[in-house]
Design a protein around this motif. Structure first.
Motif, PDB file in Angstrom:
ATOM      1  N   SER A 122       0.850  -1.182   0.000  1.00  0.00           N
ATOM      2  CA  SER A 122       0.000   0.000   0.000  1.00  0.00           C
ATOM      3  C   SER A 122       0.881   1.224   0.000  1.00  0.00           C
ATOM      4  CB  SER A 122      -0.890  -0.001   1.239  1.00  0.00           C
ATOM      5  OG  SER A 122      -1.263   1.305   1.561  1.00  0.00           O
ATOM      6  N   LEU A 123       0.325   2.342  -0.503  1.00  0.00           N
ATOM      7  CA  LEU A 123       1.067   3.608  -0.436  1.00  0.00           C
ATOM      8  C   LEU A 123       0.439   4.543   0.579  1.00  0.00           C
ATOM      9  CD1 LEU A 123       1.798   4.483  -4.143  1.00  0.00           C
ATOM     10  CD2 LEU A 123       3.453   4.117  -2.375  1.00  0.00           C
ATOM     11  N   ASN A 124      -0.515   4.044   1.339  1.00  0.00           N
ATOM     12  CA  ASN A 124      -1.202   4.875   2.311  1.00  0.00           C
ATOM     13  C   ASN A 124      -0.402   4.865   3.597  1.00  0.00           C
ATOM     14  OD1 ASN A 124      -3.000   6.136   3.946  1.00  0.00           O
ATOM     15  ND2 ASN A 124      -4.752   4.901   3.328  1.00  0.00           N
ATOM     16  N   LEU A 125      -0.053   6.034   4.095  1.00  0.00           N
ATOM     17  CA  LEU A 125       0.823   6.078   5.263  1.00  0.00           C
ATOM     18  C   LEU A 125       0.182   5.430   6.479  1.00  0.00           C
ATOM     19  CD1 LEU A 125       2.353   9.620   4.899  1.00  0.00           C
ATOM     20  CD2 LEU A 125       3.584   7.491   4.987  1.00  0.00           C
ATOM     21  N   TYR A 126      -1.153   5.536   6.596  1.00  0.00           N
ATOM     22  CA  TYR A 126      -1.809   4.911   7.747  1.00  0.00           C
ATOM     23  C   TYR A 126      -1.751   3.413   7.655  1.00  0.00           C
ATOM     24  CZ  TYR A 126      -3.451   9.407   9.230  1.00  0.00           C
ATOM     25  OH  TYR A 126      -3.493  10.689   9.672  1.00  0.00           O
ATOM     26  N   GLU A 127      -1.939   2.881   6.426  1.00  0.00           N
ATOM     27  CA  GLU A 127      -1.906   1.418   6.297  1.00  0.00           C
ATOM     28  C   GLU A 127      -0.496   0.889   6.474  1.00  0.00           C
ATOM     29  OE1 GLU A 127      -3.808  -0.187   2.921  1.00  0.00           O
ATOM     30  OE2 GLU A 127      -5.590   1.037   3.217  1.00  0.00           O
ATOM     31  N   ILE A 128       0.494   1.677   6.049  1.00  0.00           N
ATOM     32  CA  ILE A 128       1.875   1.231   6.277  1.00  0.00           C
ATOM     33  C   ILE A 128       2.139   1.128   7.774  1.00  0.00           C
ATOM     34  CG2 ILE A 128       4.289   1.868   6.000  1.00  0.00           C
ATOM     35  CD1 ILE A 128       3.674   3.068   3.385  1.00  0.00           C
ATOM     36  N   THR A 129       1.639   2.117   8.521  1.00  0.00           N
ATOM     37  CA  THR A 129       1.846   2.061   9.966  1.00  0.00           C
ATOM     38  C   THR A 129       1.135   0.867  10.579  1.00  0.00           C
ATOM     39  OG1 THR A 129       1.573   4.416   9.758  1.00  0.00           O
ATOM     40  CG2 THR A 129       1.971   3.567  11.925  1.00  0.00           C
ATOM     41  N   ASN A 130      -0.083   0.614  10.141  1.00  0.00           N
ATOM     42  CA  ASN A 130      -0.816  -0.510  10.717  1.00  0.00           C
ATOM     43  C   ASN A 130      -0.187  -1.828  10.342  1.00  0.00           C
ATOM     44  OD1 ASN A 130      -2.683   0.985  12.055  1.00  0.00           O
ATOM     45  ND2 ASN A 130      -4.060   1.127  10.305  1.00  0.00           N
ATOM     46  N   ALA A 131       0.409  -1.900   9.129  1.00  0.00           N
ATOM     47  CA  ALA A 131       0.993  -3.174   8.704  1.00  0.00           C
ATOM     48  C   ALA A 131       2.222  -3.532   9.511  1.00  0.00           C
ATOM     49  CB  ALA A 131       1.356  -3.093   7.220  1.00  0.00           C
ATOM     50  N   GLN A 132       2.792  -2.554  10.252  1.00  0.00           N
ATOM     51  CA  GLN A 132       3.982  -2.891  11.031  1.00  0.00           C
ATOM     52  C   GLN A 132       3.645  -3.312  12.432  1.00  0.00           C
ATOM     53  OE1 GLN A 132       7.234  -0.092  10.676  1.00  0.00           O
ATOM     54  NE2 GLN A 132       6.122   0.899   9.028  1.00  0.00           N
ATOM     55  N   ASN A 133       2.337  -3.490  12.705  1.00  0.00           N
ATOM     56  CA  ASN A 133       1.940  -3.673  14.080  1.00  0.00           C
ATOM     57  C   ASN A 133       1.844  -5.130  14.492  1.00  0.00           C
ATOM     58  OD1 ASN A 133       1.205  -2.768  16.510  1.00  0.00           O
ATOM     59  ND2 ASN A 133      -0.921  -2.321  15.987  1.00  0.00           N
TER      60      ASN A 133
END
Lengths: 140, 365, 362
Positions: B186-197
């Motif tokens: 994804s290129l969405n900054l929020y989804e990138i953050t969630n994917a690292q969780n």
């Protein structure tokens, strides 16, 4: 043989005397200095300075040999112009510009003689003994 | 969010203002808030940098104005307001006045893109990362316009150097972003953050993408014209480079833009590689509280903001540490670094990330 | 392609004074370069002709303000030689001690400012922290931080005290120098910016009459201290390198700081065991009249060889004083060194030559 004798033997036409620890040369300074640099091994011109003795200006060449670690002083008396030694020692360029600036001695052969320390449009030569402060500082 | 919107419309209706006005201005209010927060944070950041630099050289930073010097930047800003506004005679007047504005405005928008918390978002759309990178080009153009329109030889040299530097270092950054977006799909900054969780601290992208992290760390100061890549404003050679002719408030705008872009770039590294607002323990401490109420969610947001700022400030401190240590890299060797070392490294990094994604095939990482 | 003429100086944050470098640029490459001096000309040589020897002595410190003791020593040495005065042994050792401390202070300042020009801001503060210790000692002893007026004809003015401060300096400095080596000499950015920059060949150095650390970095061992009888009982090495580029000039100067520390500790040991208390010979300095003659006195200043050529005509005022300083010739060689380099290299090369403008313009 001392250095003045070596030089006198090579340059028979000019008067070369040793007095007060310095070697006095009457004229022909450029060739004598070339000979001193190439044959006698004095490869650094540490300083070239002038003194104003009212009738004449005395130039002193203070040389050093890095090979033999000796010092040598050559003097001449000059009235208005003399040969430039910038072809022999490149460090003489700034020295000669300063002497021209301060004493008014013209060096023929120095192709870019300019005033170094005083402003470019200054009239008069400050280190001469008969330099007057009020009269000669003219800014038009 | 809808609740607040309706409240706002009702308030305007009570005051007698038509509803269309409320719809338009509601979109602008977040940016006003961001601009205010930006100024406060940059005020603190400038003081932080001066104090930290002073600590590295065994001095005290500013400590006269305010308690421990905290009002120093305010005093500087007020001083700059009082300075004479020098207008240029020759040179392009429009571009000269436009350049500082062009330098600061994209940064305010960038601040709106960053994920501070998981719910209070200002701009959340599917390609926010790409938009972010596109916006960081604009201050670069502003620097060039500033140097070019000043009609000053030092400024032109500084501006050309800045452009050369900026262009060369953009490509490695783009490749690293490509790698991160492959990892997170994804290129969405929020989804990138969630994917690292997913795995706590080990789910952060700094582990698979370590080479990319190093490349970003090196390439970002080059975009900001920051030491050790600050050839374009080298004080000992070009007086002040592209902002030689600027004084007063315009100079303050450049200064503000540089520091806020520094914060935003460090925040980008924190989001892409260190998990953004995620806590390193996997869960938030606020979720451990026995009482579940509205207070819990507010505490969670507060904790997310805390982690976000902590990670960003650590990276900012690293950049200040680098500034205190290294001399300047000359311009012709700088471009070498980008094209000969960073670009191949970023391509290698991309290949490594692709391999990791294929091997761990589809698992959430 | 048009060439751009750009002017660096005379007011500039890092030309160590007021020097104007007019460069012709083709993009970032330097095609041609000229220097323009004379902005700081104070007429030191003409001033001497209207003042007595004692009146001129305090002005001599200001020829090179970072090496005040060296100029003072050159003038005093010339006067003492012309008047055949004998300097007592204790005064000789005190003079050597002060001069070597001054050399360390000057080299530390050079280090800090050179790295500041390259862009690193921390070594400047660290170097000044050490230099501050030396300047505080000078202030305690002579009353002045920079223009000392401590040497007089025939010796020194006051006996040396506060030797604990010197011992403190000698204890602190070696560890700090190791720190500097780690942060500077092992720094890859610094190495890249100074290696093979501004190479002075041996023939160029001899032709342009370069002296001091710039010359010793080419490999020629020319140090006037070895020929002077002030240093004949002191054991120290002359630091040289193979090739005079900016990096080796840096290494030669840091090596000289270490040698100076050796000299200082030897002087301090001698002074402690010495029992005489004669620090100056009896010479009437107020109405001093020197016999006719000339003398050239040599000093190894931190920037090169300093000559004081004193011509006396028997009266109480000097007839002619000429100062030959090392930075004068370093400025002359600068356009040669800059050909073919780019604009960022100007500061890297010029800073490594250690030029200070009051010495050039006098």
């Amino acid at each position: 043989m001392s250095i003045s004798e070596i030089l006198q033997n090579k340059f028979v036409n000019t008067k070369i005397i040793e007095e007060k620890g310095k070697i006095f040369v009457e004229n022909n300074t450029k060739e004598i200095l070339t000979h001193i640099k190439t044959d006698l091994g004095f490869d650094m011109l540490l300083s070239l300075y002038a003194t104003d003795y009212r009738d004449y200006i005395e130039l002193n060449y203070y040389l050093y040999s890095s090979v033999k670690q000796e010092y040598l002083t050559i003097t001449t008396h000059v009235t208005s112009n003399t040969d430039s030694v910038t072809d022999v020692f490149k460090s003489a360029y700034f020295d000669e510009c300063e002497i021209y600036d301060m004493f008014g001695v013209n060096f023929t052969g120095n192709n870019n003689l300019k005033r170094l320390l005083m402003p470019a449009d200054w009239k008069g030569h400050p280190l001469l003994k008969n330099y007057e402060y009020e009269k000669e500082a003219v800014y038009e | 969010m809808n609740y607040i919107y309706n409240l706002y419309l009702e308030l305007l209706c009570r005051l007698g203002i038509p509803e269309i006005f409320g719809e338009i201005t509601f979109a602008v209010i977040p940016f006003v808030i961001i601009a205010a927060v930006l100024i406060l944070v940059v005020l603190f950041l400038v003081l932080f940098e001066r104090k930290l630099l002073a600590f590295f050289v065994q001095r005290k930073g500013p400590n006269r104005v305010g308690l421990y010097g905290c009002l120093q930047t305010v005093a500087d800003a007020i001083k700059l307001l009082f300075k004479e506004n020098i207008k240029i005679n020759a040179g392009d007047r429009i571009l000269f006045n436009l350049a500082p504005i062009l330098s600061l405005t994209p940064v305010i928008i960038i601040w709106g893109l960053l994920p501070y918390t998981s719910n209070f978002e200002f701009m959340k759309f599917d390609f926010s990362l790409l938009f972010y990178i596109a916006l960081t080009f604009i201050p670069l153009i502003a620097v060039f316009l500033a140097g070019y329109s000043s009609n000053n030889k030092y400024s032109i040299i500084g501006a050309v150097r800045a452009v050369v530097q900026g262009i060369s270092f953009e490509l490695p950054i783009l490749f690293v972003i490509l790698a991160v977006s492959v990892l997170s799909s994804s290129l969405n900054l929020y989804e990138i953050t969630n994917a690292q969780n997913h795995f706590g601290i080990f789910g952060w992208y700094v582990f698979p993408c370590f080479l990319g992290f190093l490349i970003m760390l090196i390439a970002l100061p080059a975009e900001l014209n920051r030491c050790p890549f600050d050839l374009s404003e080298a004080e000992s050679e070009l007086i002040a480079g592209y902002n030689t002719e600027y004084s007063g408030m315009r100079f303050a705008l450049f200064f503000l833009a540089e520091y806020s872009l520094l914060f935003a770039s460090s925040a980008l590294i924190a989001v892409l590689f260190f998990g953004g607002y995620n806590s390193p323990f996997g869960i938030y401490l606020a979720e451990l509280l026995p009482v579940k109420a509205i207070l819990t969610s507010i505490l969670i947001y507060a904790e997310q903001i805390f982690w976000f700022f902590l990670k960003t400030m650590l990276i900012v401190s690293f950049y200040i540490w680098v500034r205190a240590t290294l001399p300047r890299i000359p311009a012709h060797k700088l471009v070498n670094i980008s094209w000969k070392y960073l670009l191949p490294a970023s391509i290698i990094n991309f290949i490594i990330v692709l391999l990791i994604k294929v091997i761990f095939g589809g698992a959430e990482w | 392609m048009n060439k751009m003429k750009i002017n660096i100086g005379p007011q500039h944050p890092s030309t160590h004074g007021v020097l104007q470098i007019i460069t012709e640029l083709d993009g970032e490459n330097i095609v041609n370069c000229e220097t323009e001096i004379g902005y700081l000309h104070r007429g030191m040589e003409k001033l001497a002709e209207n003042r007595t020897y004692l009146q001129y002595l305090p002005m001599v410190d200001r020829v090179d303000y970072l090496g005040g003791f060296f100029n003072s020593f050159a003038f005093c040495d010339a006067v003492e030689n012309l008047s055949q005065t004998e300097v007592p042994q204790r005064a000789k050792y005190i003079r050597v001690l002060m001069m070597e401390l001054n050399r360390i202070a000057s080299h530390l300042l050079w280090l800090g400012t050179y790295l500041l020009e390259l862009g690193a801001i921390s070594p400047y503060f660290y170097a000044f922290r050490e230099r501050e210790m030396i300047l505080r000692f000078f202030e305690k002893l002579t009353g002045q931080r920079l223009m000392y007026n401590y040497f007089k004809f025939g010796g020194v003015r006051k006996d040396i005290e506060f030797t604990e401060d010197i011992e403190e300096i000698l204890k602190v400095l070696p560890e700090k120098l190791k720190d500097y080596e780690r942060i500077i000499a092992d720094n890859p950015v610094f190495l890249e910016r100074t290696k093979d920059m501004g190479i002075i060949t041996e023939e160029a150095a001899l032709n342009y009459s370069i002296t001091g650390p710039n010359l010793r970095a080419t490999g020629i061992k020319y140090d006037t201290r070895k020929e002077s009888d002030y240093y004949k009982d002191i054991d120290f090495n002359v630091i040289t390198a193979e090739k005079s580029d900016a990096l080796n000039r840096y290494l030669v100067r840091t090596g000289e700081i270490k040698e100076s520390m050796k000299i200082i500790s030897q002087c301090l040991d001698w002074l402690k065991t010495d029992t005489s208390d004669c620090i100056s010979s009896k010479i009437n300095e107020i109405n001093l009249k020197l016999p006719e003659g000339e003398y050239i006195s040599k000093t190894e200043a931190p920037r090169g060889l300093t000559l004081c050529c004193l011509v006396s005509d028997g009266s109480e005022k000097p007839y002619r004083v000429k100062w030959r300083t090392g930075s004068f010739y370093a400025v002359q060689i600068l356009p040669e060194l800059l050909k073919g380099h780019t604009v960022p290299d100007i500061m890297a090369i010029y800073g490594s030559l250690d030029v200070i403008l009051p010495e050039v313009d006098r």
